[in-house]
Design an enzyme around this catalytic site. Structure first.
Site, short mmCIF file in Angstrom:
data_model
loop_
_atom_site.label_atom_id
_atom_site.label_comp_id
_atom_site.label_asym_id
_atom_site.label_seq_id
_atom_site.Cartn_x
_atom_site.Cartn_y
_atom_site.Cartn_z
N ASP A 193 0.38 -4.03 -3.72
CA ASP A 193 0.88 -2.92 -4.52
C ASP A 193 0.29 -3.18 -5.91
O ASP A 193 0.67 -4.15 -6.57
CB ASP A 193 2.41 -2.92 -4.59
CG ASP A 193 2.91 -1.70 -5.34
OD1 ASP A 193 2.39 -1.44 -6.44
OD2 ASP A 193 3.78 -0.99 -4.83
N HIS A 194 -0.65 -2.35 -6.31
CA HIS A 194 -1.41 -2.73 -7.51
C HIS A 194 -0.54 -2.76 -8.77
O HIS A 194 -0.93 -3.34 -9.77
CB HIS A 194 -2.66 -1.84 -7.69
CG HIS A 194 -2.38 -0.49 -8.27
ND1 HIS A 194 -1.99 0.59 -7.51
CD2 HIS A 194 -2.43 -0.04 -9.54
CE1 HIS A 194 -1.83 1.63 -8.30
NE2 HIS A 194 -2.08 1.28 -9.54
N HIS A 256 5.29 1.86 -5.79
CA HIS A 256 5.23 1.47 -7.21
C HIS A 256 6.59 1.55 -7.92
O HIS A 256 6.99 0.61 -8.60
CB HIS A 256 4.23 2.35 -7.95
CG HIS A 256 2.88 2.40 -7.30
ND1 HIS A 256 2.33 1.33 -6.64
CD2 HIS A 256 1.97 3.39 -7.18
CE1 HIS A 256 1.14 1.66 -6.16
NE2 HIS A 256 0.90 2.91 -6.48
C1 BG6 Z 1 -1.84 5.23 -6.61
C2 BG6 Z 1 -1.51 6.64 -6.21
O1 BG6 Z 1 -1.25 4.31 -5.72
O2 BG6 Z 1 -1.35 4.98 -7.92
C3 BG6 Z 1 -2.12 7.62 -7.19
O3 BG6 Z 1 -2.00 6.90 -4.91
C4 BG6 Z 1 -1.71 7.30 -8.60
O4 BG6 Z 1 -1.77 8.97 -6.87
C5 BG6 Z 1 -1.93 5.81 -8.90
O5 BG6 Z 1 -2.47 8.10 -9.49
C6 BG6 Z 1 -1.32 5.45 -10.23
O6 BG6 Z 1 -1.74 4.17 -10.60
P1 BG6 Z 1 -1.83 3.76 -12.13
O7 BG6 Z 1 -2.15 2.30 -12.10
O8 BG6 Z 1 -2.92 4.62 -12.73
O9 BG6 Z 1 -0.50 4.08 -12.72
#
Ligand code: BG6
Length: 511
Positions: A193-194, A256
């Site tokens: 989960d990034h 997230h």
């Molecule tokens: C991704 C989603 O996991 O996370 C995207 O699929 C979203 O729709 C993105 O834009 C948001 O990531 P960050 O790091 O830009 O907040």
């Protein structure tokens, strides 16, 4: 997670390994993986004994592959690229044309891995990175296992990183977990989960558990409610095909937003070990009160953006975006009121919202403390007492702010809301990171703290499942909001009904 939580130049280089990337010609490899590997190499955190084999369908040579990734690095690097570091790294990149479903691919990979291991002394350790569409996850792991590539020997390891999304509902996540368990142990699986790669997200644990100051207040006696906002200013961009099937809830919430929720609300783990931390996170998600279908309408708002202007750019109606159905009922915004059934949080609402095409990009966790007893300021209308917020700002800038009341200088007692601010960059300086550096490094070191365990993923899906069920009956509750706004009025009313309101989005003060 390294003891200092992020791989710093003082951390040792990662363990030797070969990294095998499935989907190596895709966007993720060029935009995130390669810049992160480059940053690790530049910081001396990648082992000397490292090599990467990329697999994709396109017929590329090693030289084409390196050139393609070199271009991507120059586009997405977080700082100036040192040609010496890049050239040394690129010499370790190899390419294999592949059909992920064909057994030949895996026998070919086994051969190529043996050659690379011989040349770079990677010690038999292999990190398989599945940067493919999720429908390939199960079959790639099956085939890797069939080819004997997931079997660990006494002195080496085989690990698999899977990109999001992990399932599209509870049943599919359970099925995928069961399929992975056939060939791999839980310790071999690293579900990304990034958000857990973000510095301020990792800092939530330090803020809470390495300081004596906050934790005594971190409960229902002192906290009125918590707001978690992940606002994006971009629309659906080029991902209409995927997004129109997913929607905001599925795309952002069980992953997230729930990671942010779990880190904010979990109990202290017994140590910073992967299992101790992940057990507490799972327990927290299991304590989220599962809504009954009849409660969904009162607790959840869904909405879709219409045409509007965001930061000077015009966005079309969501339904007019490429690869979105003209009569789509997919939500691009969702707001939820959740409660957590445990002793710490009983009676404390957690309001979550996320959406695309909102006024600004802003990810934050706002902890709203209870109002002070009024005795001393009886003459002051309550509305004029500035609320006490502790805000963890995660994006676009990483900072922590504390909002409280102070006396305006002068003979009369007038109060004003003031703030204290800790800004990551201003304090620590340092280069920007992609956010994948820590995740890749930790996987190479066998530390799964920042990855999702199977039970955590399932607990998250379980908590949102009734919402999908209620939504599938009717779309009458889907409302609209103009691009460039903060979402529909109904999201304001969700808090308004409880006598609360969303904290106004402030502007960054890291200057
Ligand atoms: C991704 C989603 O996991 O996370 C995207 O699929 C979203 O729709 C993105 O834009 C948001 O990531 P960050 O790091 O830009 O907040």
């Amino acid at each position: 997670m390294a003891t200092d939580l992020t791989p710093s130049p003082n951390a040792p280089p990662a363990e030797p390994c070969a990294m095998v990337v499935f989907g190596a010609a895709g966007d993720l490899t060029g935009r995130l993986l390669v810049p992160a590997l480059y940053n690790l190499a530049a910081a001396g955190l990648l082992a000397e004994k490292f090599a990467l084999i990329g697999l994709a369908r396109a017929p590329l040579t090693d030289a084409d592959f390196r050139a393609q990734l070199g271009e991507a690095l120059h586009r997405y690097a977080t700082g100036a690229v040192d040609p010496a570091v890049w050239n040394a790294l690129a010499q370790r990149f190899f390419y294999l044309e592949a059909n992920f479903e064909a057994p030949d691919t895996y026998t070919g990979l086994r051969r190529r891995l043996a050659e690379v291991e011989g040349e770079f002394n990677t010690g038999g350790n292999v990190l398989f990175y599945l940067a493919t569409a999720p429908e390939y996850f199960g079959s790639i792991v099956d085939q890797l296992s069939w080819a004997g590539l997931t079997r660990e020997q006494t002195h080496d390891w085989r690990r698999v990183i899977l990109e999001k999304p992990f399932g599209h509902d509870l049943a599919s996540a359970q099925a995928l977990n069961a399929r992975l368990r056939r060939d791999l142990t839980e310790e071999q699986v690293y579900r990304i989960d990034h958000y857990l790669g973000k510095e301020t997200v990792q800092n939530i644990l330090v803020l809470r558990f390495a300081n004596g100051l906050f934790e005594p207040l971190w409960n229902r006696n002192h906290i009125d409610h918590v707001q978690i906002t992940v606002a994006e200013s971009v629309g659906v961009e080029k991902r209409g095909g995927y997004y129109d099937r997913a929607g905001a809830l599925r795309d952002m919430v069980p992953n997230h937003l729930f990671q942010l929720l779990a880190l904010t609300a979990m109990e202290p783990p017994t140590c910073f070990g992967a299992d101790a931390v992940r057990t507490e996170k799972t327990k927290l998600l299991e304590a989220v009160q599962v809504l009954k279908p009849a409660q969904v309408a009162a607790h959840v708002v869904r909405a879709q953006y219409g045409a509007g202007t965001v930061g000077g750019h015009t966005l079309p109606d969501y339904r007019a975006e490429p690869r979105v159905a003209p009569d789509s009922t997919t939500e691009t915004f969702v707001a939820l009121k959740l409660t957590i059934d445990n002793w710490r949080w009983a009676g404390v609402p957690f309001y979550l919202r996320t959406g695309k095409a909102l006024a600004r990009r802003s990810t934050e966790i706002a902890i709203r403390f209870k109002q002070a007893p009024y005795a001393m300021f009886r003459a002051t209308p309550v509305e004029r007492l500035a609320p006490n917020y502790l805000v963890l700002h995660i994006q676009p800038e990483e900072r922590i702010s504390l909002e409280f009341s102070a006396k305006v200088p002068g003979p009369a007692v007038h109060m004003a809301g003031v703030g204290m601010d800790f800004c990551y960059n201003r304090h620590f300086g340092g280069g920007r990171a992609i956010g994948y550096e820590t995740l890749i490094y930790d996987c190479m070191m066998g530390d799964a703290t920042l990855f999702q365990r199977s039970d955590t993923v399932e607990a998250a899906w379980r908590a949102v499942e009734p919402i999908f069920e209620a939504w599938s009956d009717s779309t009458a509750d889907l409302v609209a909001y103009p691009a460039g706004s903060w979402g529909p009025q109904q999201a304001q009313e969700l808090l308004g009904r409880d006598g609360r309101q969303w904290r106004g989005a402030d502007h960054d003060s890291c200057g």
